[in-house]
Motif scaffolding. Structure first.
Motif, PDB file in Angstrom:
ATOM      1  N   ALA A   1     -61.160  31.591  41.486  1.00  0.00           N
ATOM      2  CA  ALA A   1     -61.940  30.886  42.403  1.00  0.00           C
ATOM      3  C   ALA A   1     -61.309  32.219  43.131  1.00  0.00           C
ATOM      4  O   ALA A   1     -61.962  32.837  44.389  1.00  0.00           O
ATOM      5  CB  ALA A   1     -61.491  30.118  42.958  1.00  0.00           C
ATOM      6  N   ALA A   2     -59.983  32.527  43.570  1.00  0.00           N
ATOM      7  CA  ALA A   2     -59.923  33.470  45.010  1.00  0.00           C
ATOM      8  C   ALA A   2     -60.586  35.101  44.047  1.00  0.00           C
ATOM      9  O   ALA A   2     -61.452  35.672  44.991  1.00  0.00           O
ATOM     10  CB  ALA A   2     -58.433  33.541  45.012  1.00  0.00           C
ATOM     11  N   ALA A   3     -60.669  35.282  43.288  1.00  0.00           N
ATOM     12  CA  ALA A   3     -61.012  36.602  43.146  1.00  0.00           C
ATOM     13  C   ALA A   3     -62.257  36.320  43.125  1.00  0.00           C
ATOM     14  O   ALA A   3     -62.691  37.464  44.030  1.00  0.00           O
ATOM     15  CB  ALA A   3     -60.540  37.209  41.751  1.00  0.00           C
ATOM     16  N   ALA A   4     -63.311  35.374  42.966  1.00  0.00           N
ATOM     17  CA  ALA A   4     -64.450  35.605  43.451  1.00  0.00           C
ATOM     18  C   ALA A   4     -64.916  35.097  44.523  1.00  0.00           C
ATOM     19  O   ALA A   4     -65.957  36.766  44.389  1.00  0.00           O
ATOM     20  CB  ALA A   4     -65.053  34.056  42.615  1.00  0.00           C
ATOM     21  N   ILE A   5     -64.241  35.109  45.097  1.00  0.00           N
ATOM     22  CA  ILE A   5     -64.553  35.186  47.141  1.00  0.00           C
ATOM     23  C   ILE A   5     -64.358  36.430  47.185  1.00  0.00           C
ATOM     24  O   ILE A   5     -65.444  36.838  48.494  1.00  0.00           O
ATOM     25  CB  ILE A   5     -63.744  34.067  47.516  1.00  0.00           C
ATOM     26  CG1 ILE A   5     -64.002  32.314  46.923  1.00  0.00           C
ATOM     27  CG2 ILE A   5     -63.603  34.320  49.360  1.00  0.00           C
ATOM     28  CD1 ILE A   5     -62.797  31.175  47.716  1.00  0.00           C
ATOM     29  N   ALA A   6     -63.488  37.159  47.169  1.00  0.00           N
ATOM     30  CA  ALA A   6     -63.106  38.755  47.250  1.00  0.00           C
ATOM     31  C   ALA A   6     -64.144  39.519  47.065  1.00  0.00           C
ATOM     32  O   ALA A   6     -63.900  40.768  47.403  1.00  0.00           O
ATOM     33  CB  ALA A   6     -61.614  38.301  46.581  1.00  0.00           C
ATOM     34  N   ASP A   7     -65.177  38.891  45.938  1.00  0.00           N
ATOM     35  CA  ASP A   7     -66.021  39.336  45.216  1.00  0.00           C
ATOM     36  C   ASP A   7     -67.605  40.255  46.044  1.00  0.00           C
ATOM     37  O   ASP A   7     -67.997  39.267  45.729  1.00  0.00           O
ATOM     38  CB  ASP A   7     -66.091  39.565  43.485  1.00  0.00           C
ATOM     39  CG  ASP A   7     -67.418  40.431  42.648  1.00  0.00           C
ATOM     40  OD1 ASP A   7     -68.307  41.294  43.401  1.00  0.00           O
ATOM     41  OD2 ASP A   7     -66.885  40.533  42.056  1.00  0.00           O
TER      42      ASP A   7
ATOM     43  N   GLY B   1     -52.361  29.385  54.013  1.00  0.00           N
ATOM     44  CA  GLY B   1     -53.016  30.644  53.227  1.00  0.00           C
ATOM     45  C   GLY B   1     -54.235  30.359  52.896  1.00  0.00           C
ATOM     46  O   GLY B   1     -55.088  31.622  52.732  1.00  0.00           O
ATOM     47  N   GLY B   2     -53.835  29.452  51.432  1.00  0.00           N
ATOM     48  CA  GLY B   2     -55.250  29.316  50.755  1.00  0.00           C
ATOM     49  C   GLY B   2     -56.748  28.795  51.805  1.00  0.00           C
ATOM     50  O   GLY B   2     -58.152  29.573  51.064  1.00  0.00           O
ATOM     51  N   TRP B   3     -56.218  28.339  52.685  1.00  0.00           N
ATOM     52  CA  TRP B   3     -57.909  28.422  53.896  1.00  0.00           C
ATOM     53  C   TRP B   3     -58.343  29.520  54.643  1.00  0.00           C
ATOM     54  O   TRP B   3     -59.408  30.599  54.292  1.00  0.00           O
ATOM     55  CB  TRP B   3     -57.274  27.221  54.877  1.00  0.00           C
ATOM     56  CG  TRP B   3     -58.728  26.845  55.439  1.00  0.00           C
ATOM     57  CD1 TRP B   3     -59.304  28.152  56.765  1.00  0.00           C
ATOM     58  CD2 TRP B   3     -60.181  25.843  55.824  1.00  0.00           C
ATOM     59  NE1 TRP B   3     -60.805  27.462  57.286  1.00  0.00           N
ATOM     60  CE2 TRP B   3     -60.844  26.129  56.769  1.00  0.00           C
ATOM     61  CE3 TRP B   3     -59.397  24.215  54.883  1.00  0.00           C
ATOM     62  CZ2 TRP B   3     -61.001  25.197  56.591  1.00  0.00           C
ATOM     63  CZ3 TRP B   3     -60.889  23.631  55.203  1.00  0.00           C
ATOM     64  CH2 TRP B   3     -61.922  24.038  56.350  1.00  0.00           C
ATOM     65  N   THR B   4     -57.121  30.187  54.795  1.00  0.00           N
ATOM     66  CA  THR B   4     -57.001  31.228  55.726  1.00  0.00           C
ATOM     67  C   THR B   4     -56.898  32.589  56.045  1.00  0.00           C
ATOM     68  O   THR B   4     -57.926  33.304  56.040  1.00  0.00           O
ATOM     69  CB  THR B   4     -55.817  31.252  57.363  1.00  0.00           C
ATOM     70  OG1 THR B   4     -54.804  31.497  56.691  1.00  0.00           O
ATOM     71  CG2 THR B   4     -55.997  30.046  58.010  1.00  0.00           C
ATOM     72  N   GLY B   5     -57.202  32.544  54.495  1.00  0.00           N
ATOM     73  CA  GLY B   5     -57.065  33.942  53.242  1.00  0.00           C
ATOM     74  C   GLY B   5     -58.372  34.634  54.181  1.00  0.00           C
ATOM     75  O   GLY B   5     -58.400  35.332  53.144  1.00  0.00           O
ATOM     76  N   SER B   6     -59.348  33.638  53.373  1.00  0.00           N
ATOM     77  CA  SER B   6     -60.753  33.906  53.222  1.00  0.00           C
ATOM     78  C   SER B   6     -61.558  33.405  54.284  1.00  0.00           C
ATOM     79  O   SER B   6     -62.701  33.854  53.968  1.00  0.00           O
ATOM     80  CB  SER B   6     -61.754  33.586  52.049  1.00  0.00           C
ATOM     81  OG  SER B   6     -61.295  32.526  51.567  1.00  0.00           O
TER      82      SER B   6
ATOM     83  N   ARG C   1     -71.866  28.070  45.424  1.00  0.00           N
ATOM     84  CA  ARG C   1     -72.386  28.674  45.871  1.00  0.00           C
ATOM     85  C   ARG C   1     -71.169  29.741  46.497  1.00  0.00           C
ATOM     86  O   ARG C   1     -71.771  31.514  46.524  1.00  0.00           O
ATOM     87  CB  ARG C   1     -73.503  28.640  46.733  1.00  0.00           C
ATOM     88  CG  ARG C   1     -74.667  28.360  45.699  1.00  0.00           C
ATOM     89  CD  ARG C   1     -75.505  27.574  46.863  1.00  0.00           C
ATOM     90  NE  ARG C   1     -76.141  28.825  47.316  1.00  0.00           N
ATOM     91  CZ  ARG C   1     -77.047  28.064  48.192  1.00  0.00           C
ATOM     92  NH1 ARG C   1     -77.839  27.354  47.667  1.00  0.00           N
ATOM     93  NH2 ARG C   1     -78.577  29.093  48.914  1.00  0.00           N
ATOM     94  N   GLN C   2     -69.930  29.724  46.416  1.00  0.00           N
ATOM     95  CA  GLN C   2     -68.925  30.870  46.757  1.00  0.00           C
ATOM     96  C   GLN C   2     -68.576  31.405  45.884  1.00  0.00           C
ATOM     97  O   GLN C   2     -68.075  32.736  45.803  1.00  0.00           O
ATOM     98  CB  GLN C   2     -67.974  29.957  47.809  1.00  0.00           C
ATOM     99  CG  GLN C   2     -68.629  29.876  49.235  1.00  0.00           C
ATOM    100  CD  GLN C   2     -68.912  30.550  49.686  1.00  0.00           C
ATOM    101  OE1 GLN C   2     -68.472  31.758  50.042  1.00  0.00           O
ATOM    102  NE2 GLN C   2     -69.302  30.423  50.591  1.00  0.00           N
ATOM    103  N   ILE C   3     -68.204  30.710  45.003  1.00  0.00           N
ATOM    104  CA  ILE C   3     -67.085  31.414  43.566  1.00  0.00           C
ATOM    105  C   ILE C   3     -67.788  31.847  42.615  1.00  0.00           C
ATOM    106  O   ILE C   3     -67.750  32.649  41.888  1.00  0.00           O
ATOM    107  CB  ILE C   3     -66.391  30.426  43.487  1.00  0.00           C
ATOM    108  CG1 ILE C   3     -66.931  28.240  43.077  1.00  0.00           C
ATOM    109  CG2 ILE C   3     -65.148  29.662  44.205  1.00  0.00           C
ATOM    110  CD1 ILE C   3     -65.729  28.102  42.474  1.00  0.00           C
TER     111      ILE C   3
END
Lengths: 475, 216
Positions: free
Chosen positions: A14-20, A444-449, A327-329
């Motif tokens: 999920a983190a990788a997807a949000i960063a794409d 950090g899980g919230w504020t990272g993205s 829709r985010q990931i």
């Protein structure tokens, strides 16, 4: 460019997807259109709510008499000349399909899109058996070229932009497309796949419905690839979940009105096809053999508990199109075959809750999925049921269990809770700049993205008390 | 124990072993089809033909109207001329079509992989959705409707049905359940690349209906 590593956890995917950022553009383009078109189709169908209640009732009726309808379907399909096979698990289903292909001495198999085929791992099983497989749905063709899995149950390649499709076709088509607008690329796929259609030994399709009183299977497609898959080869194999039954063709039509509007915003797909047995004597074309593989793979277990309601699912994809998390990931982050809310309910059934307990938690409980579900599946309730089961089975990591235990201890003591939340709010305000907080310890899980909204200066209870004392209390 | 027995056994165990009353199940299933008007859209026009035409045009299906079957070859010629197509076409070998005067065109009875045009008979039209129904038969290869770029279907006005349920009620009454029954609702298309709609994905990119007969 490659599929997400299956061993990586949901959070990492999920983190990788949000960063794409490209992925976000691709998802928005397709889900946005789907949402608008569904809304227009439902608005134009004033009987939609009544049709929805009826659709739910039809599915509930079939599920309550599933054994009866399976036997009726088997009898009628057999009478029409089809061979009916039963598979309790994914492995059994694949073994049956591979055996039929081997008996047909199949070198090339064409396949029209079937999520059940993905669920049972049929692409892998065919590859392991050394049988060439040509996916014929355009989106499945795209992801076959990319070596990926579907990211959506209706638009399996929706995670790819047209620019990315262009790269795949330039390399994978012989000759490559002359231009890279969607129309020219679709024409290129038409030419590329036509020889496959006509030279395949076996055609494999899924089924949107199994019609008990005729023994027919029903497929819906917009491209016409299902008919080109099921007609020229000598053998046609259908793989279908046992929940796909309907009593009759008329019941199938009642559900089709809901399915297509909910999926694409159309009224019917371009091709709604009923396949009833193999080629008849004198028929101009059609397969010599028709095999239908009825697959359980966890479904009979779902009948036992609250997940029985999930057996109503007609695989329209509306829940994921309207899901803020999906829709985010996108679909790949979910890690299973079925993404989005319906996938978060089904994947624990198929893969086990222990391996997928993050999925039911990846939900905001905003209820949009249940609002748009054409057969009224209470998806948030089912996701909550998985969360409860996960807690009872002690599947959460100990840190999380300890944290929730601590929170519960405080929450049960109102004075302590008010003191702690008041202090917390004041502390949070110090961390913020402007209206937002961009870095938060332990979150950090919230504020990272995304930024965290800076809270108001006082808690709700403090404001409420001030308000009440000003008014002199409730009258 | 066979997989069949295991699956049915597991289902019965989950559902609880209530005695099966097939008549009661059938009555319940029939009740689920009661009051069909409550669960289907109203027709889009005042007559079956107008409703069919409105839906068909909306899907990109084109429509021509002739008074009787004898005028069908001329209507086909008009269509071919409009797209600059030659006189050759794959034709369903149904007596209703082969008995017409095709001297101005060159119909053949096979369908090539890159066939430009095919002509067939629609068994029914469905006014609710602008759909056309074809059935597989000795004189009707399914590929006729899927390989060509242009698919022309002749539909007799008396074969028009209001709703999908009306077709379901007729299915199997006339000459048994066909191997393939296909509802064609517009030309082949796809939205698989970024949701943008492209016609002619694998099946015909053009669907043309020649409606035969006067409005009743």
């Amino acid at each position: 460019m490659s599929a997400p590593a299956p061993q990586a956890g949901f959070k990492a995917r999920a983190a990788a997807a949000i960063a794409d950022p490209t992925l976000k553009i691709a998802i928005d383009r397709t889900t946005g259109t789907a949402e608008r078109k569904r809304a227009a189709a439902v608005a134009a169908f004033s009987e939609f709510e009544a049709a929805r209640a009826r659709g739910k009732a039809i599915k509930d009726h079939v599920i309550a008499h599933l054994d009866h309808y399976l036997e009726t379907f088997e009898r009628n399909a057999t009478a029409a000349g089809a061979k009916v096979h039963w598979a309790a698990s994914d492995a059994e289903a694949c073994a049956i399909v591979v055996r039929i292909c081997r008996e047909a001495d199949a070198k090339l198999v064409t396949r029209s899109k079937s999520m059940l085929g993905e669920e049972i791992g049929l692409p892998h099983a065919l590859a392991d058996a050394g049988i060439e497989r040509a996916e014929t749905d355009l989106a499945e063709h795209i992801i076959q070229l990319a070596g990926e899995r579907p990211s959506h149950i209706v638009w399996p390649a929706m995670h790819r932009t047209r620019e990315q499709v262009a790269e795949l076709f330039a390399e994978g088509h012989h000759p490559p497309p002359t231009a890279f607008d969607p129309a020219t690329m679709v024409q290129s796929a038409r030419h590329e796949l036509r020889t496959k259609f006509l030279s395949a030994d076996v055609g494999i399709s899924g089924a949107n419905f199994l019609v008990a009183d005729t023994g027919a299977t029903c497929t819906v497609t917009n491209e016409g690839n299902a008919e080109l898959t099921t007609t020229p080869p000598r053998v046609h194999i259908v793989t279908a979940g046992i929940e796909k039954l309907v009593p009759s063709t008329a019941h199938a039509f009642a559900l089709l009105r809901l399915l297509v509007r909910s999926a694409t915003g159309g009224e019917l797909t371009q091709y709604t096809t009923f396949h009833c047995g193999p080629k008849r004597p004198g028929d101009a074309d059609g397969p010599e053999e028709m095999h239908i593989v009825l697959v359980d793979n966890g479904r009979s277990r779902m009948l036992k508990d609250e997940f029985r309601e999930m057996l109503r699912c007609i695989r329209c994809g509306a829940c994921m199109n309207h899901c803020v998390v999906y829709r985010q990931i996108g679909g790949h982050a979910y890690g299973g075959v079925y993404p989005g809310p319906m996938g978060a309910v089904l994947t624990p059934v198929l893969a086990g809750l222990e391996r997928s307990r993050d999925l039911p938690s990846a939900c905001t409980m905003n209820g949009r999925c249940a609002e748009v579900c054409p057969v009224q599946i209470p998806l948030p309730t089912l996701l909550r049921a998985w969360r409860g089961r996960s807690w009872r089975e002690r599947l959460e990591p100990s840190g999380l269990r300890y944290g929730i235990g601590l929170w519960a201890a405080v929450a049960r003591r109102p004075r302590l809770y008010r003191f702690a939340s008041g202090a917390g709010v004041r502390l949070l305000r110090r961390l913020g700049k402007g209206g937002w907080i961009s870095r938060l310890p332990l979150a950090g899980g919230w504020t990272g993205s995304r930024d965290f909204p800076k809270p108001a200066g006082r808690t709700f209870m403090e404001l409420y008390r001030a308000e009440q004392s000003g008014k002199g209390g409730p009258s | 124990m066979s997989a069949r027995d295991r699956i049915l056994g597991a289902i019965r165990e989950s559902l609880g072993s209530t005695p099966r009353d097939t008549a009661a199940i059938a009555a319940e299933a029939a009740a689920l089809l009661a009051d069909p008007d409550a669960i289907r859209p109203e027709l889009a026009g005042p007559s079956l033909t107008e409703s069919f035409a409105a839906k068909a045009w909306g899907l990109g299906t084109t429509l021509d109207t002739v008074a009787d079957m004898a005028e069908v070859p001329a209507a086909v010629s008009r269509y071919l001329a409009q797209y600059g197509l030659g006189p050759g076409l794959a034709m369903q070998q149904a007596p209703e079509l082969t008995g017409l005067d095709w001297s101005a065109l060159a119909p053949h009875d096979t369908v090539a992989p890159d066939e430009p045009v095919a002509l067939g008979l629609a068994r029914h039209g469905i006014a609710e959705s602008g759909s056309l129904v074809i059935h597989s038969a000795p004189d009707n290869p399914i590929l006729l409707g899927f390989l060509p770029l242009h698919h022309i279907l002749v539909l007799e006005r008396r074969r028009m049905l209001p709703h999908l349920e009306d077709y379901a009620a007729l299915l199997g009454r006339e000459d048994g359940i066909p191997r393939n029954a296909i509802l064609i609702t517009g030309p082949s298309g796809t939205t698989d690349i970024e949701g943008s709609y492209v016609r002619g994905a694998h099946g015909p990119g053009f669907l043309h209906v020649i409606l035969v007969g006067d409005e009743e």
